[in-house]
Design a protein around this motif. Structure first.
Motif, PDB file in Angstrom:
ATOM      1  N   LYS A  75       0.857  -1.181   0.000  1.00  0.00           N
ATOM      2  CA  LYS A  75       0.000   0.000   0.000  1.00  0.00           C
ATOM      3  C   LYS A  75       0.898   1.238   0.000  1.00  0.00           C
ATOM      4  O   LYS A  75       1.672   1.432   0.923  1.00  0.00           O
ATOM      5  CB  LYS A  75      -0.912   0.006   1.227  1.00  0.00           C
ATOM      6  N   PRO A  76       0.795   2.085  -1.026  1.00  0.00           N
ATOM      7  CA  PRO A  76       1.694   3.239  -1.140  1.00  0.00           C
ATOM      8  C   PRO A  76       1.336   4.363  -0.176  1.00  0.00           C
ATOM      9  O   PRO A  76       0.855   5.421  -0.567  1.00  0.00           O
ATOM     10  CB  PRO A  76       1.516   3.663  -2.600  1.00  0.00           C
ATOM     11  N   GLU A  77       1.550   4.103   1.101  1.00  0.00           N
ATOM     12  CA  GLU A  77       1.250   5.089   2.133  1.00  0.00           C
ATOM     13  C   GLU A  77       2.537   5.745   2.617  1.00  0.00           C
ATOM     14  O   GLU A  77       3.597   5.126   2.628  1.00  0.00           O
ATOM     15  CB  GLU A  77       0.542   4.397   3.311  1.00  0.00           C
ATOM     16  N   TYR A 122      11.179   2.184  -3.919  1.00  0.00           N
ATOM     17  CA  TYR A 122      10.529   0.933  -3.520  1.00  0.00           C
ATOM     18  C   TYR A 122       9.793   0.416  -4.753  1.00  0.00           C
ATOM     19  O   TYR A 122       9.827   1.038  -5.821  1.00  0.00           O
ATOM     20  CB  TYR A 122       9.544   1.182  -2.373  1.00  0.00           C
ATOM     21  N   PHE A 123       9.115  -0.734  -4.623  1.00  0.00           N
ATOM     22  CA  PHE A 123       8.278  -1.186  -5.733  1.00  0.00           C
ATOM     23  C   PHE A 123       6.954  -1.704  -5.192  1.00  0.00           C
ATOM     24  O   PHE A 123       6.822  -2.013  -4.003  1.00  0.00           O
ATOM     25  CB  PHE A 123       8.979  -2.240  -6.595  1.00  0.00           C
ATOM     26  N   PHE A 160       8.961   1.063  -9.739  1.00  0.00           N
ATOM     27  CA  PHE A 160       9.499   1.885  -8.654  1.00  0.00           C
ATOM     28  C   PHE A 160       8.444   2.856  -8.129  1.00  0.00           C
ATOM     29  O   PHE A 160       7.611   3.364  -8.883  1.00  0.00           O
ATOM     30  CB  PHE A 160      10.715   2.691  -9.114  1.00  0.00           C
ATOM     31  N   LEU A 161       8.525   3.098  -6.839  1.00  0.00           N
ATOM     32  CA  LEU A 161       7.799   4.184  -6.185  1.00  0.00           C
ATOM     33  C   LEU A 161       8.822   5.002  -5.420  1.00  0.00           C
ATOM     34  O   LEU A 161       9.737   4.458  -4.812  1.00  0.00           O
ATOM     35  CB  LEU A 161       6.766   3.650  -5.183  1.00  0.00           C
ATOM     36  N   PHE A 162       8.664   6.323  -5.457  1.00  0.00           N
ATOM     37  CA  PHE A 162       9.496   7.160  -4.596  1.00  0.00           C
ATOM     38  C   PHE A 162       8.639   8.289  -4.045  1.00  0.00           C
ATOM     39  O   PHE A 162       7.580   8.609  -4.591  1.00  0.00           O
ATOM     40  CB  PHE A 162      10.724   7.708  -5.343  1.00  0.00           C
ATOM     41  N   PHE A 178       5.194   8.924  -6.047  1.00  0.00           N
ATOM     42  CA  PHE A 178       5.196   8.933  -7.507  1.00  0.00           C
ATOM     43  C   PHE A 178       5.527   7.534  -8.018  1.00  0.00           C
ATOM     44  O   PHE A 178       6.563   6.975  -7.664  1.00  0.00           O
ATOM     45  CB  PHE A 178       6.222   9.936  -8.044  1.00  0.00           C
ATOM     46  N   PRO A 179       4.649   6.957  -8.875  1.00  0.00           N
ATOM     47  CA  PRO A 179       4.957   5.667  -9.491  1.00  0.00           C
ATOM     48  C   PRO A 179       5.805   5.849 -10.750  1.00  0.00           C
ATOM     49  O   PRO A 179       5.653   6.835 -11.480  1.00  0.00           O
ATOM     50  CB  PRO A 179       3.567   5.128  -9.854  1.00  0.00           C
TER      51      PRO A 179
END
Length: 438
Positions: free
Chosen positions: A291-293, A357-358, A369-371, A378-379
Motif C-alpha cells: 500500500k503506497p502510504e 521501492y516497488f 518503482f515508487l518514490f 510517484f509511481p
C-alpha cells in the motif's frame, strides 16, 4: 571529470551548522578524486591523511582526543600550517584508524570552524564489524555514487545535450537531432557504466575492449575485498550472492529468492552475506510496498525485495553481455534488456537522492518503482522498448489515484491522463531530469 556532488560539497563548506563530513560510496567511485578537486577549487591549503598508506599517523590519535594537539602534530608532520576556514583536512581510509572516527566528535564540539572530510573503502562494513565508537549526531553525511548518465554525457563532451533537455517542454516532440545522439550515449552508458576509471578509459580510447579490461579489474578487486574484509565463514556465501544478482535480475519475476542463490540454502543462512554486500555499497535492495502510504519506509516489507548492482557497466560486464550486442540490439540482448533498463533507472533515482521501492499486487500487477518527494508518492514504470502500454500501471492509478506518474521508455516525450493520474512518458535518456517534471 565533472561530478554533481561538488555543488553539495560547496554547500557543506558554507553551512553555518557545519560538522565534519563523512563521505561514503562504493569502492572506486571517485571519493578521493572529488575531494582533491574540491580542495583545489575552494581552499588555500590541503592536508591529505591516508591512514592505509601512512600507518605511522595512527599514533597521532592514540594519546588523547585533544583536537588542538592533533592538529599541531599534523602541521608538524606535513610541514603545513592548518588554518581554520582556509585549510581542508581529508582523512582517507579512516576505517583503518578507529580512534580518528571517534575523534570526529571532538572536532565537531571543539573546532567547528575547521573543514574536515573523511572517507574510506568499505566504511559501512567496517563500522558494523569493528568495535568503533561512532560519533552519532556529530557528522554531516554525503553519499557518492558511480557517475550518473548526466555526468557520463558531460564527460563525453556533450554538455550541450544536457542544456537542451534541462527544460524541454512536454508538448514538443524530441527531434532526431537530439534523440539519436542521446540514444547512442545511453547504449554506451549501459556498456561503460559510471565507474570513473572506466569512463576515463572510454573517453580516452573509445575502445570497448579496453573498457572491459578495466571493468574486470574492478570486479576482481571487489572479489579480493571479500577475502580480505569479510568474515571467513561468510566469504563463500558473499560470492554466491554476488554471482546470483545478474541472473535473478534477468528473470521475468525478479524478486530476489535466496533458494536460487545456492541449492539447499535458506534465507537465514545467507542474510548476513547479503547485508555485507549492501553495507559495502555493491548492491541496492528495493523493498515491496503493498500500500503506497507515507512514509514508504513504514509500509515496506523487508522480507520481499529485489537486488540491483551499484553500477550498470559492471552489471553488463558481470553478465558477459558483449558491447556489440547492446550497440546492435541483437537477439542476444533480449534476456537482459529489461533488467538493464530497470537497474539504470534505479541508479539514476538513487543519484537524485531518492529511496525507491516497488509495488506488487499478488502475481498480477507490478510497478517497477515508487518514490516519495515533498509528501507525495510517484509511481515509475520502466520499459526497455517503445511500447508503454502497461496494465499494471493503469491498475495502480485506478486504485490509488496519484497526482503524477512517470513512464520511462524508448518512446518520445508525451503527456496524458491514466485513470486521472497525470502521466508523463519520458525517454530513458532524460530520467536524470525527472525532478523538473514533478
Amino acid at each position: 571529470m565533472y561530478r554533481e556532488i561538488i555543488n553539495d560539497l560547496k554547500k557543506w563548506k558554507n553551512k553555518s551548522r557545519r560538522k565534519p563530513l563523512l563521505l561514503t560510496g562504493v569502492r572506486q567511485c571517485g571519493k578521493t578524486y572529488i575531494i582533491d578537486e574540491f580542495a583545489k577549487e575552494c581552499f588555500d591549503s590541503y592536508v591529505y591523511v591516508n591512514f592505509e598508506s601512512s600507518e605511522n599517523l595512527l599514533a597521532v590519535f592514540e594519546y588523547d582526543y585533544d583536537v588542538k594537539r592533533i592538529v599541531t602534530e599534523l602541521e608538524r608532520h606535513f610541514k603545513t600550517k592548518i588554518i581554520p576556514g582556509e585549510t581542508l583536512i581529508f582523512f582517507d581510509e579512516i576505517q583503518e584508524c578507529p580512534r580518528a572516527i571517534t575523534a570526529l566528535k571532538y572536532f565537531c564540539e571543539n573546532m567547528k570552524e575547521l573543514h574536515l572530510v573523511c572517507a574510506g573503502s568499505l566504511l559501512g562494513v567496517a563500522l558494523k564489524e569493528k568495535n568503533i565508537s561512532f560519533p552519532v549526531g556529530k557528522v554531516n553525511r554525503l553519499q557518492l555514487y558511480p557517475m550518473s548518465f548526466k555526468e557520463f554525457v558531460i564527460a563525453n563532451d556533450r554538455e550541450d545535450l544536457i542544456e537542451v533537455f534541462k527544460d524541454w517542454p512536454t508538448d514538443r516532440v524530441i527531434p532526431e537531432l537530439y534523440a539519436n545522439p542521446m540514444e547512442r550515449l545511453l547504449k554506451e552508458y549501459y556498456i561503460v557504466g559510471g565507474m570513473p576509471e572506466v569512463v576515463k578509459t572510454w573517453v580516452e580510447t573509445h575502445d570497448f575492449a579496453e573498457v572491459e579490461e578495466v571493468q574486470n579489474e574492478i570486479l576482481s578487486d571487489y572479489a579480493d575485498d571479500f577475502s580480505k574484509h569479510a568474515p571467513l565463514s561468510e566469504i563463500p556465501k558473499i560470492r554466491w550472492i554476488w554471482d546470483s544478482v545478474p541472473v535473478q535480475l534477468a528473470k521475468e519475476n525478479n524478486k530476489f529468492v535466496f533458494s536460487h542463490v545456492k541449492e539447499g540454502k535458506r534465507s537465514a543462512e545467507l542474510e548476513d552475506a547479503l547485508c555485507w554486500l549492501s553495507d559495502a555499497g555493491l548492491i541496492t535492495k528495493t523493498e515491496l510496498v503493498e500500500k503506497p502510504e507515507l512514509p514508504l519506509s513504514g509500509a515496506a516489507d523487508k522480507t520481499y525485495f529485489k537486488v540491483y548492482m551499484s553500477d550498470i557497466g559492471l552489471l553488463r560486464a558481470k553478465s558477459r553481455v558483449s558491447a556489440q550486442t547492446i550497440m546492435d540490439e541483437t537477439d542476444g540482448f533480449v534476456r537482459f534488456k529489461g533488467a538493464f533498463a530497470e537497474n539504470y533507472v534505479l541508479n539514476e533515482l538513487k543519484s537524485l537522492g531518492k529511496e525507491p521501492y516497488f509495488w506488487r499486487s499478488g502475481n498480477s500487477a507490478e510497478i517497477d518503482f515508487l518514490f516519495e518527494t515533498n509528501g507525495e508518492v510517484f509511481p515509475v514504470e520502466v520499459k526497455s522498448a517503445d511500447n508503454t502500454q502497461a496494465k499494471s500501471y493503469k491498475q495502480f492509478c485506478k486504485k490509488y489515484k496519484m497526482r503524477r506518474g512517470f513512464k520511462l521508455s524508448r518512446k518520445n516525450i508525451a503527456e496524458n491522463l491514466c485513470e486521472a493520474t497525470k502521466t508523463l512518458s519520458l525517454p530513458l535518456y532524460i530520467g536524470w531530469n525527472i525532478d523538473a517534471y514533478i
